[in-house]
Design a protein around this motif. Structure first.
Motif, PDB file in Angstrom:
ATOM      1  N   ILE A   1       0.966  -1.298  -0.001  1.00  0.00           N
ATOM      2  CA  ILE A   1      -0.111  -0.025   0.077  1.00  0.00           C
ATOM      3  C   ILE A   1       0.689   1.228  -0.068  1.00  0.00           C
ATOM      4  O   ILE A   1       1.785   1.331   0.795  1.00  0.00           O
ATOM      5  N   HIS A   2       0.551   2.090  -0.872  1.00  0.00           N
ATOM      6  CA  HIS A   2       1.087   3.442  -0.946  1.00  0.00           C
ATOM      7  C   HIS A   2       0.329   4.202   0.239  1.00  0.00           C
ATOM      8  O   HIS A   2      -0.626   4.492   0.100  1.00  0.00           O
ATOM      9  N   CYS A   3       1.169   4.562   1.538  1.00  0.00           N
ATOM     10  CA  CYS A   3       0.532   5.287   2.437  1.00  0.00           C
ATOM     11  C   CYS A   3       1.217   6.620   2.645  1.00  0.00           C
ATOM     12  O   CYS A   3       2.695   6.785   2.444  1.00  0.00           O
ATOM     13  N   GLU A   4       0.533   7.787   3.005  1.00  0.00           N
ATOM     14  CA  GLU A   4       1.187   9.096   3.244  1.00  0.00           C
ATOM     15  C   GLU A   4       0.481   9.770   4.422  1.00  0.00           C
ATOM     16  O   GLU A   4      -0.860   9.485   4.444  1.00  0.00           O
ATOM     17  N   TRP A   5       1.127  10.729   4.989  1.00  0.00           N
ATOM     18  CA  TRP A   5       0.403  12.058   5.475  1.00  0.00           C
ATOM     19  C   TRP A   5       0.334  13.091   4.566  1.00  0.00           C
ATOM     20  O   TRP A   5       1.234  13.578   4.139  1.00  0.00           O
ATOM     21  N   ALA A   6      -0.984  13.399   4.470  1.00  0.00           N
ATOM     22  CA  ALA A   6      -1.261  14.505   3.659  1.00  0.00           C
ATOM     23  C   ALA A   6      -1.371  15.730   4.598  1.00  0.00           C
ATOM     24  O   ALA A   6      -1.218  15.707   5.858  1.00  0.00           O
ATOM     25  N   PRO A   7      -0.976  16.830   4.271  1.00  0.00           N
ATOM     26  CA  PRO A   7      -1.063  17.903   4.954  1.00  0.00           C
ATOM     27  C   PRO A   7      -2.390  18.505   5.619  1.00  0.00           C
ATOM     28  O   PRO A   7      -2.508  19.082   6.761  1.00  0.00           O
ATOM     29  N   ASN A   8      -3.498  18.053   5.092  1.00  0.00           N
ATOM     30  CA  ASN A   8      -4.744  18.031   5.783  1.00  0.00           C
ATOM     31  C   ASN A   8      -5.721  17.108   5.356  1.00  0.00           C
ATOM     32  O   ASN A   8      -5.541  16.256   4.448  1.00  0.00           O
ATOM     33  N   GLU A   9      -6.791  17.034   5.790  1.00  0.00           N
ATOM     34  CA  GLU A   9      -7.975  15.884   5.327  1.00  0.00           C
ATOM     35  C   GLU A   9      -8.544  16.259   4.111  1.00  0.00           C
ATOM     36  O   GLU A   9      -8.761  15.113   3.415  1.00  0.00           O
ATOM     37  N   LYS A  10      -8.856  17.587   3.467  1.00  0.00           N
ATOM     38  CA  LYS A  10      -9.109  17.631   2.394  1.00  0.00           C
ATOM     39  C   LYS A  10      -8.201  17.089   1.384  1.00  0.00           C
ATOM     40  O   LYS A  10      -8.554  16.451   0.372  1.00  0.00           O
ATOM     41  N   VAL A  11      -7.069  17.304   1.367  1.00  0.00           N
ATOM     42  CA  VAL A  11      -6.127  16.887   0.539  1.00  0.00           C
ATOM     43  C   VAL A  11      -5.740  15.540   0.345  1.00  0.00           C
ATOM     44  O   VAL A  11      -5.648  14.780  -0.484  1.00  0.00           O
ATOM     45  N   ALA A  12      -6.003  14.840   1.667  1.00  0.00           N
ATOM     46  CA  ALA A  12      -5.896  13.291   1.900  1.00  0.00           C
ATOM     47  C   ALA A  12      -7.420  12.754   1.085  1.00  0.00           C
ATOM     48  O   ALA A  12      -7.151  11.750   0.252  1.00  0.00           O
ATOM     49  N   MET A  13      -8.287  13.355   1.311  1.00  0.00           N
ATOM     50  CA  MET A  13      -9.613  12.859   0.421  1.00  0.00           C
ATOM     51  C   MET A  13      -9.478  13.065  -0.974  1.00  0.00           C
ATOM     52  O   MET A  13      -9.694  12.139  -1.868  1.00  0.00           O
ATOM     53  N   GLU A  14      -9.031  14.187  -1.626  1.00  0.00           N
ATOM     54  CA  GLU A  14      -8.857  14.346  -2.807  1.00  0.00           C
ATOM     55  C   GLU A  14      -7.789  13.462  -3.508  1.00  0.00           C
ATOM     56  O   GLU A  14      -7.937  13.182  -4.539  1.00  0.00           O
ATOM     57  N   ALA A  15      -6.795  13.039  -2.710  1.00  0.00           N
ATOM     58  CA  ALA A  15      -5.694  12.104  -3.142  1.00  0.00           C
ATOM     59  C   ALA A  15      -6.472  10.613  -3.415  1.00  0.00           C
ATOM     60  O   ALA A  15      -6.199   9.850  -4.386  1.00  0.00           O
ATOM     61  N   ALA A  16      -7.238  10.294  -2.402  1.00  0.00           N
ATOM     62  CA  ALA A  16      -8.261   9.323  -2.264  1.00  0.00           C
ATOM     63  C   ALA A  16      -8.962   9.167  -3.469  1.00  0.00           C
ATOM     64  O   ALA A  16      -9.007   8.062  -4.178  1.00  0.00           O
TER      65      ALA A  16
END
Lengths: 190, 573
Positions: free
Chosen positions: B44-59
Motif C-alpha cells: 500500500i502506498h501510504c502517506e500523511w497529507a497536509p490536511n484531510e481535504k488533501v487526503a480525501m482528494e488524493a484518495a
C-alpha cells in the motif's frame, strides 16, 4: 467461565501499554475471549490513565465500571485510591506504593493524601502494596516498574510461570529481555 | 490467524485484505493508527497529507485512476474534507473508496463531540459502523465491495472506544485486484452544472437502492429473545447492551447506519412490547423511527452528551450498580500536563509574563491554557489561531493591545498557511508564533511536510518555514530557541511593537523524540533556595516544593534549564 476484569491504572508515561499487551496476548493464547481497552491521546501527557483488560468465555463490554473489577493493578498510590470504587467487594488491589505528585499538589493547590490507602483498606479492601520502583531499580531500570507489577499480579492467576516468561521474550526487544525477566521475578517473589 | 488488535489496526488489516493501493490521511485521535498500521504493508502506498481535504482528494484521484483507495480522519477532520465528500457523492468511484472517520464521544482528545452520522445523511453516502475489532476488519473490507457495487464512496464510522479497544480478529489473505481501466467520462467526473444536474438524480436513485439493500443486508442483525423489551442499537452501545442484558432482551443491531432500514425496524417493533433506541450522541436512529411512524424511547432516557457505558444503560432501566470503596479524603485530580522539558513551556511562560492575549490552536500546546501558565485566550479549530488573530486585530483597529497566535508546525501546514496569507494580503499587524517542535506531537509523533521525512521514515522534501513565510508576504521572520527565555522575551517584545505582520518560529524538537538526548538533571541548592516559588510558575511536573524548599525530580528532569534562568538566587544548578 465468568468474565474476569482487570484495571491497569497509573500516570501517563509509566508503561501500562506494555503491561496490557503482555496480559492480553497471553490470555488469547490460553484460549480466552479477551478485550483490552485503552485511550490514547491527550490524557497520556502525565494525566491519569486507565487500561481495561477483560477475559472469559465471551466478553462484551470493553470497559469496567463501579464495583466490577476483580483486580486493580495500580502503578501509583493515589491512582489506586481514585479507581478503588471500581473494585468488587472481594476484589484485589495490587499497588506500587510510589507517590507521584499531580499538578494541583505541585502547585500547592492540594495536598497529597499520604494515608489514602489505609483509608481504603479500613473499608475492607484487599490491598497488596509493594515498592515496585525500588524493585525495578534492583532489576536494572526504573522503567521496569510495569513488569515488576505484572509479576506481582499474575501470582493470583492460575497460569504457569514459564508462559509469562515466553510472552516477555516475544514482546520485548532482545537487549531488554534479561532485565525484564529479572524484574518480573522480583515482582512475583516480592 | 487469531490476534488481538485495536479497532484501528483491524481497519488497516481490512484495507490491506481488500487490496487497497493508496491511503492518504491526516493524523487525528482516535483515527491515527489506521494509517500507521496501513503503512506497515509494503503493498500500500501510504502517506500523511497536509490536511484531510488533501487526503480525501488524493484518495479520489487514486479511485478515479482505478485502484481501491482510502483516507482516514477524526470527526472534525471530516469538516475539513466535507467539500470533496459532498461532490464525491455525485461522481462516485472507479476503484472502491473508503472514508474512515473516528468520532470521539466523551471528548477524550477533541474540541467537540460532533456526530459524523449527520455527514453520511447530508452527503447521501452509505455509512457502516462496527462494534468490535472483528467487525472493523470485516466492515472495512466490505466497504469496498459496496463502494464499487453502488458507485459511491463509503464511510466507515469508528468511535474512540472501538478504535482503541483490542479484541480478537481472524485475519485473511490480501485480494490483489488489478487496476480498473481509466476511461475519460466527463458526464461522471466533471462536476460542472450541466453534468452535476444529471448526477444528482443518480444520487437519489442510488439512495433508494441502498435503502432497499438495508432491509436485507448482512450488516444489520436481529437477535430475537424475550420480547418485553426490544433494543435498537449500534457500534459500541451494542456491547454495553449485551453486558447489561445478555440474551434476556431482543436486539436489532444496526451495522449500516445510512441509509437505515424501514421494514426491518417496523417488523422488529411489531414483535416487542417496548422499543428502546440506544445510540451515543444524537438521536439519529430514533428520529428515523419516528419518521416512519414508530414510537420508541431514546433520548428521553439517555443523554446526547458524553460516552455511554454499561452503567449508564443499566441505570436507565433502573438497575443500580453496587458502590464499593470510596475514600472520603479528597483525591487531587491529575490532569494531563506538558512534559518536563517541553519546548513550548519557555515560550508560554514569556507570553504569560508579557500579558499577551494569545489565540491558541490544536495540539499538545493547547495544554498551555492550564494553570499556572494560563497562556491561552481562545482555541477553536485547526488553523483558527492565525485567521482568528487577524480578525481580532482588525476589530481593534488603532487600539493598542498585545496579541499573537501560537500554532504548531503540523497545524500550520494543515491550515495555518492560508490564515497567514490573509494576514499579509489584508495587512494586519499580527504576530504569529509557529511552535516548531519538528514533529506532529499530540497524536504521537507523525512526520509532516516540515520534518523532512515521510510516513515510512524515509527522507522526503522538507518545507523551509522561513522561506514559506517570506513567500506569502511576511517580511519579518525570525527564529528563537524557546529554552532561552531572554531571547524569547526580546523577540516577543520587538515583534509586538512592529508596525507590520511578523512571524516568530520557536524552534526546538519535542523532548520525547528519540533523537533528543536529555542533559543531566538540574538540582536545587537547598542553602540558596529562598522558596520564592518563581520556578513553580512554569508548571513543570519535575519541580515541587518538598520540605519547604524547591525540589527537582531527577527521573523527570531533562536539564532544559528554563527553571535555572528563572531563579534569582542561582539556587538551581
Amino acid at each position: 467461565m465468568n468474565t474476569t476484569s482487570i484495571m491497569i491504572v497509573g500516570v501517563g508515561g509509566q508503561g501500562s501499554l506494555l503491561a496490557s499487551r503482555l496480559l492480553g496476548n497471553l490470555l488469547v493464547n490460553e484460549g480466552y475471549d479477551v478485550k483490552v481497552s485503552e485511550v490514547h491521546g491527550m490524557s497520556q501527557r502525565g494525566g491519569s490513565v486507565v487500561t481495561y483488560v477483560r477475559f472469559g468465555d465471551k466478553v462484551n463490554s470493553p470497559i469496567i465500571e463501579d464495583g466490577e473489577a476483580d483486580f486493580i493493578l495500580s502503578f501509583e498510590k493515589l491512582e489506586a485510591a481514585r479507581w478503588a470504587k471500581c473494585l468488587k467487594k472481594d476484589g484485589k488491589i495490587i499497588v506500587n506504593t510510589q507517590e507521584i505528585d499531580p499538578m494541583p499538589v505541585i502547585t500547592g493547590a492540594a495536598e497529597y493524601p499520604h494515608g489514602i490507602l489505609d483509608e481504603i483498606a479500613s473499608q475492607g479492601a484487599f490491598i497488596d502494596g509493594l515498592d515496585a520502583l525500588s524493585l525495578a531499580n534492583e532489576a536494572g531500570s526504573s522503567k521496569a516498574v510495569n513488569i515488576v507489577l505484572m509479576g506481582r499480579l499474575v501470582k493470583y492467576f492460575h497460569i504457569e510461570y514459564e508462559k509469562w516468561i515466553e510472552q516477555i521474550e516475544s514482546l520485548v526487544a532482545p537487549k531488554f529481555i534479561e532485565l525484564n525477566k529479572k524484574a518480573f521475578a522480583l515482582g512475583y517473589n516480592a | 490467524m487469531k490476534k488481538l488488535m485495536i479497532g484501528n489496526e483491524a481497519v488497516a488489516r481490512g484495507i490491506y485484505e481488500a487490496g487497497v493501493k493508496v491511503v492518504s490521511s491526516y493524523p487525528g485521535t482516535p483515527s491515527t493508527e489506521i494509517t500507521e498500521f496501513s503503512a506497515k504493508y509494503d503493498e500500500i502506498h501510504c502517506e500523511w497529507a497536509p490536511n484531510e481535504k488533501v487526503a480525501m482528494e488524493a484518495a479520489f484521484g487514486a479511485s478515479l485512476a482505478g485502484v481501491r483507495s482510502a483516507c482516514t480522519m477524526k470527526h472534525v477532520g471530516l469538516n475539513v474534507a466535507a467539500d470533496p465528500l459532498f461532490t464525491l457523492s455525485y461522481t462516485g468511484v472507479n476503484g472502491g473508496l473508503l472514508v474512515c472517520v473516528a468520532d470521539d464521544p466523551g471528548m477524550h482528545s477533541s474540541q467537540n463531540e460532533q456526530d459524523s452520522r449527520h455527514y453520511a445523511i447530508a452527503a447521501k453516502v452509505p455509512m457502516l459502523e462496527p462494534a468490535d475489532s472483528s467487525e472493523s476488519l470485516a466492515f472495512a473490507k466490505a466497504a469496498f465491495e459496496l463502494s464499487e457495487q453502488f458507485d459511491t464512496p463509503v464511510i466507515l464510522r469508528m468511535c474512540t472506544r472501538i478504535a482503541h479497544s483490542q479484541s480478537i480478529v481472524e485475519t485473511g489473505e490480501r485480494n490483489d485486484i488489478p487496476r480498473a481501466e481509466y476511461k475519460k467520462n466527463p458526464a461522471k467526473n466533471i462536476m460542472m452544472p450541466a453534468y452535476a444536474k444529471l448526477r444528482h438524480p443518480f444520487v437519489e436513485e442510488r439512495t433508494a437502492k441502498l435503502a432497499a439493500f438495508a432491509e436485507d443486508c448482512p450488516f444489520n442483525k436481529v437477535e430475537m429473545n424475550d420480547t418485553q423489551i426490544g433494543i435498537i442499537t449500534s457500534g459500541t452501545c451494542y456491547q454495553y447492551v449485551k453486558e447489561v442484558f445478555g440474551d434476556s432482551v431482543s436486539v436489532l443491531k444496526i451495522g449500516l447506519i445510512n441509509p437505515l432500514p424501514t421494514k426491518l425496524i417496523k417488523d422488529f417493533a411489531a414483535k416487542v412490547d417496548r422499543l428502546v433506541v440506544i445510540e451515543e450522541l444524537d438521536g439519529i436512529i430514533e428520529t428515523h423511527c419516528r419518521n416512519i411512524g414508530i414510537e420508541c424511547d431514546g433520548k428521553n432516557l439517555f443523554p446526547p452528551v458524553g460516552e455511554y457505558s454499561q452503567k449508564i444503560i443499566a441505570a436507565a432501566f433502573g438497575i443500580e450498580k453496587e458502590q464499593s470503596f470510596t475514600a472520603e479524603t479528597a483525591i487531587p485530580v491529575r490532569p494531563p500536563v506538558m512534559c518536563a522539558g517541553c519546548p513550548h513551556r519557555g515560550l508560554f511562560y514569556t507570553l504569560s509574563k508579557n500579558k499577551v492575549t494569545v489565540m491558541g490552536d490544536i495540539g499538545c500546546y493547547t495544554l498551555g491554557a492550564q494553570k499556572p501558565l494560563d497562556a491561552l485566550d481562545a482555541v477553536l479549530c485547526m488553523g483558527a489561531s492565525v485567521s482568528g488573530l487577524h480578525g481580532f486585530n482588525k476589530a481593534l483597529g488603532d487600539e493598542k493591545m498585545k496579541t499573537c497566535a501560537v500554532i504548531g508546525d503540523s497545524t500550520f501546514m494543515h491550515s495555518g498557511i492560508t490564515g497567514l496569507v490573509n494576514i499579509a494580503y489584508n495587512n494586519s499587524h499580527s504576530l504569529v508564533i509557529i511552535l516548531d517542535n519538528s514533529i506532529t506531537g499530540m497524536t504521537g509523533h507523525q512526520h509532516n511536510p516540515t520534518t523532512g521525512y515521510n510516513i515510512k521514515g524515509d527522507p522526503a522534501s522538507k518545507i523551509d518555514l522561513e522561506t514559506l513565510c517570506h513567500a506569502v508576504g511576511i517580511n519579518r521572520v525570525r527564529v528563537v530557541d524557546p529554552y532561552n527565555l531572554k531571547e524569547c522575551d526580546a523577540a516577543i517584545k520587538e515583534e509586538l511593537a512592529a508596525e507590520e505582520p511578523s512571524v516568530i518560529i520557536s524552534r526546538r524538537p519535542c523532548v520525547l523524540l528519540k533523537s533528543v538526548k536529555a542533559k543531566p538533571a538540574v538540582t536545587v541548592n537547598k542553602d540558596k533556595c529562598r522558596t520564592c516559588k518563581m520556578c513553580m510558575k512554569i508548571g513543570c511536573p519535575a519541580i515541587s516544593i518538598t520540605d519547604g524548599k524547591a525540589h527537582i525530580d531527577a527521573t523527570l528532569c531533562v536539564g532544559c534549564g528554563v527553571c535555572t534562568q528563572l531563579c534569582a538566587f542561582d539556587a538551581i544548578e
